[in-house]
Design a protein around this motif. Sequence first.
Motif, PDB file in Angstrom:
ATOM      1  N   TRP A  32       0.272  -0.941  -0.201  1.00  0.00           N
ATOM      2  CA  TRP A  32       0.064   0.426  -0.201  1.00  0.00           C
ATOM      3  C   TRP A  32       0.677   1.434   0.018  1.00  0.00           C
ATOM      4  CZ3 TRP A  32      -4.608  -0.627  -1.461  1.00  0.00           C
ATOM      5  CH2 TRP A  32      -5.731  -1.735  -1.322  1.00  0.00           C
ATOM      6  N   ALA A  33       1.951   0.905   0.626  1.00  0.00           N
ATOM      7  CA  ALA A  33       2.881   2.328   0.864  1.00  0.00           C
ATOM      8  C   ALA A  33       3.429   2.507  -0.969  1.00  0.00           C
ATOM      9  CB  ALA A  33       3.569   2.401   1.804  1.00  0.00           C
ATOM     10  N   ALA A  34       4.074   0.995  -1.371  1.00  0.00           N
ATOM     11  CA  ALA A  34       4.466   1.199  -2.285  1.00  0.00           C
ATOM     12  C   ALA A  34       3.383   1.974  -3.288  1.00  0.00           C
ATOM     13  CB  ALA A  34       5.176  -0.140  -3.058  1.00  0.00           C
ATOM     14  N   LEU A  35       2.171   1.939  -3.858  1.00  0.00           N
ATOM     15  CA  LEU A  35       1.122   2.279  -4.441  1.00  0.00           C
ATOM     16  C   LEU A  35       0.875   3.944  -4.334  1.00  0.00           C
ATOM     17  CD1 LEU A  35      -1.304  -0.370  -4.258  1.00  0.00           C
ATOM     18  CD2 LEU A  35       0.260  -0.127  -6.288  1.00  0.00           C
ATOM     19  N   GLN A  36       1.078   4.178  -2.952  1.00  0.00           N
ATOM     20  CA  GLN A  36       1.060   5.429  -2.476  1.00  0.00           C
ATOM     21  C   GLN A  36       2.199   6.762  -3.246  1.00  0.00           C
ATOM     22  OE1 GLN A  36      -1.636   6.699  -1.226  1.00  0.00           O
ATOM     23  NE2 GLN A  36      -1.336   8.569  -1.652  1.00  0.00           N
ATOM     24  N   ALA A 198      11.851   6.741  -0.675  1.00  0.00           N
ATOM     25  CA  ALA A 198      10.506   7.278  -0.982  1.00  0.00           C
ATOM     26  C   ALA A 198       9.940   5.837  -0.251  1.00  0.00           C
ATOM     27  CB  ALA A 198      10.227   8.223  -2.503  1.00  0.00           C
ATOM     28  N   LEU A 199      10.333   4.268  -0.692  1.00  0.00           N
ATOM     29  CA  LEU A 199       8.840   4.152   0.230  1.00  0.00           C
ATOM     30  C   LEU A 199       9.270   4.057   1.592  1.00  0.00           C
ATOM     31  CD1 LEU A 199       6.551   2.239   0.341  1.00  0.00           C
ATOM     32  CD2 LEU A 199       8.476   0.507  -0.536  1.00  0.00           C
ATOM     33  N   ALA A 200      10.319   4.111   2.225  1.00  0.00           N
ATOM     34  CA  ALA A 200      10.943   3.589   2.880  1.00  0.00           C
ATOM     35  C   ALA A 200      10.486   5.267   3.941  1.00  0.00           C
ATOM     36  CB  ALA A 200      12.861   4.094   3.233  1.00  0.00           C
ATOM     37  N   CYS A 201      10.656   6.684   3.323  1.00  0.00           N
ATOM     38  CA  CYS A 201      10.116   7.695   4.347  1.00  0.00           C
ATOM     39  C   CYS A 201       8.239   7.409   4.568  1.00  0.00           C
ATOM     40  CB  CYS A 201      10.190   8.851   3.089  1.00  0.00           C
ATOM     41  SG  CYS A 201      11.890   8.974   3.142  1.00  0.00           S
ATOM     42  N   SER A 205       6.237   6.728   7.730  1.00  0.00           N
ATOM     43  CA  SER A 205       5.024   8.281   8.769  1.00  0.00           C
ATOM     44  C   SER A 205       4.126   6.933   8.410  1.00  0.00           C
ATOM     45  CB  SER A 205       5.409   9.063   7.161  1.00  0.00           C
ATOM     46  OG  SER A 205       4.213   8.562   6.315  1.00  0.00           O
ATOM     47  N   MET A 206       3.467   6.541   8.174  1.00  0.00           N
ATOM     48  CA  MET A 206       2.459   5.543   8.430  1.00  0.00           C
ATOM     49  C   MET A 206       2.894   5.108   9.884  1.00  0.00           C
ATOM     50  SD  MET A 206       2.269   3.075   5.120  1.00  0.00           S
ATOM     51  CE  MET A 206       0.988   1.576   5.406  1.00  0.00           C
ATOM     52  N   PRO A 207       1.361   5.330  10.465  1.00  0.00           N
ATOM     53  CA  PRO A 207       1.256   4.223  11.683  1.00  0.00           C
ATOM     54  C   PRO A 207       1.112   2.725  11.622  1.00  0.00           C
ATOM     55  CG  PRO A 207      -1.414   4.572  10.409  1.00  0.00           C
ATOM     56  CD  PRO A 207       0.150   5.047   9.805  1.00  0.00           C
ATOM     57  N   PRO A 208       2.126   2.769  13.189  1.00  0.00           N
ATOM     58  CA  PRO A 208       1.844   1.079  13.724  1.00  0.00           C
ATOM     59  C   PRO A 208      -0.037   0.770  13.742  1.00  0.00           C
ATOM     60  CG  PRO A 208       2.059   2.448  15.419  1.00  0.00           C
ATOM     61  CD  PRO A 208       1.704   2.994  14.482  1.00  0.00           C
ATOM     62  N   SER A 209       0.570  -1.203  13.616  1.00  0.00           N
ATOM     63  CA  SER A 209      -0.850  -1.594  14.303  1.00  0.00           C
ATOM     64  C   SER A 209      -0.828  -1.731  15.512  1.00  0.00           C
ATOM     65  CB  SER A 209      -0.471  -3.297  13.072  1.00  0.00           C
ATOM     66  OG  SER A 209      -0.682  -3.167  12.137  1.00  0.00           O
ATOM     67  N   LEU A 210      -1.819  -1.261  15.689  1.00  0.00           N
ATOM     68  CA  LEU A 210      -1.682  -1.235  17.534  1.00  0.00           C
ATOM     69  C   LEU A 210      -2.282  -2.358  17.646  1.00  0.00           C
ATOM     70  CD1 LEU A 210      -2.652   2.726  17.565  1.00  0.00           C
ATOM     71  CD2 LEU A 210      -0.666   1.439  17.378  1.00  0.00           C
ATOM     72  N   THR A 211      -2.114  -2.859  19.685  1.00  0.00           N
ATOM     73  CA  THR A 211      -2.256  -3.997  19.799  1.00  0.00           C
ATOM     74  C   THR A 211      -2.649  -3.590  21.227  1.00  0.00           C
ATOM     75  OG1 THR A 211      -1.341  -5.723  18.554  1.00  0.00           O
ATOM     76  CG2 THR A 211      -2.755  -6.366  20.885  1.00  0.00           C
TER      77      THR A 211
END
Length: 456
Positions: A32-36, A198-201, A205-211
């Motif tokens: 999903w990050a790559a698509l963005q 760019a993908l690493a950046c 910035s994406m939120p982590p999965s929260l448990t």
Amino acid sequence: MAQPSLRALHQLLWRHWSGETTTEEGARRQWWAALQVIQEDLSAQLGEAPSGREGVWLTAPLPALHEPNLLPALQGWVWMPERFSPWILNLPLLPGQATDEVDPWSPLTLQPDDGRDPFLVLVTRHLQLAISLRPVADQWALLVCFDGATVFQALELLRRRLLREDPGHGQRLRGVLEQLGPVTMTDNLGSERRFWSALACRLASMPPSLTVTASPVDPSSPEGPNQDAPEPSGTTMELEFLEALSHGIRTPLATIRVLSRVLSRRADLGEDVQRQLAQIDAECTVQIDRFGLIFHTAELQRQPKAQRLLSRTNLASLVEQQHSRWQQQLERYGLQLQLELERNLPDVMSDPLLVAPMLAGVVERFGQGLRSGTTLHVVLTRAGGKLRLQLRGDSQHSRDEPGETHLGAVLTWKPETGRLHLSRSAIRQLFSSLGGRMAERGPQQLTLFFPLAQGL
């Protein structure tokens, strides 16, 4: 001869792969990050007003591209699961038919031997790539291929697949490619080094999965909880939760919107059904934009010094394009909308992709404070070195609105109505990051200032 399987496409792309694997969740986040990243780069390359079909994209098992300013410039084909096939029948228009108004992508049906692993093959004048996601042993991996020879081999395999399904598909693909002429890679996103950077950046910035877990505490213990353990930051947890929540809500809403648009193409649907599907589409768009703003605002709170890239924006044109949508929003509250735009206004510096949903949210929130029957005037004029966008009602009385409850630094909630909004301070901060400034003068007037583009 049997039509080429999409499994053969994955085998072609992965034949020389040697890379790292991760969990399925991690690989899908990369996807999903790559698509963005790809869509942001394409949007920058194509600009706001593409002159025609600028490329092709072919993907499965659901649409990979979704940016509305990007889709008109590209012709796409999407292979979808068989359970969607009844929606695909009797479409009024398919690629290859004689019309200039062809849908930006055409739905096709996955076959049993195609598998369900996601892929995207994209070819434009300046960017050619293929990405694929698939399991590797008991892990998953993302592959991104910029090798021109491999990409065009994949494109040829898909062209033969289209020809076997319907010659019209293959002919239209060939026609768009012929219109493109020679294609060349540029040193923008067209290198693996820049892409992965760019993908690493983006991933950072994406939120982590929260448990969320609760540590067991012995109520009889005199010490109670561990006093030496550091107390987590409530603000940080709140912002991470908002980012994760907004991302999790937008994803299914985007899928619902895609499926409703596919269904709306059926020729045998009545007017009532078409109207209801249009309402679903519009409501999904409103909520996607709303939670997109929440995500960006939470991101801004966590990184207040982050610099946003601003570009020339035709604000007058943007406001005119949003007129009908704003009117539909305000009709819910019994309001009318009137635009008053000064002629020959210069461009401003802003983020054209984010300022539109931002203004939509401001218009809706401002309208909720006006009495039913009021006309909301939106006035855009030049004011020195800025453009001034003014919202004002023509009534001397405001609506009796219930009080708001602040939910942290970003959101406010009106318990009596169930409405969830960005707080005024969050709106002001987000608007400032877009190059603007906001000034409120009571419930009846709101003024927004945008700096003119450089050189004007």
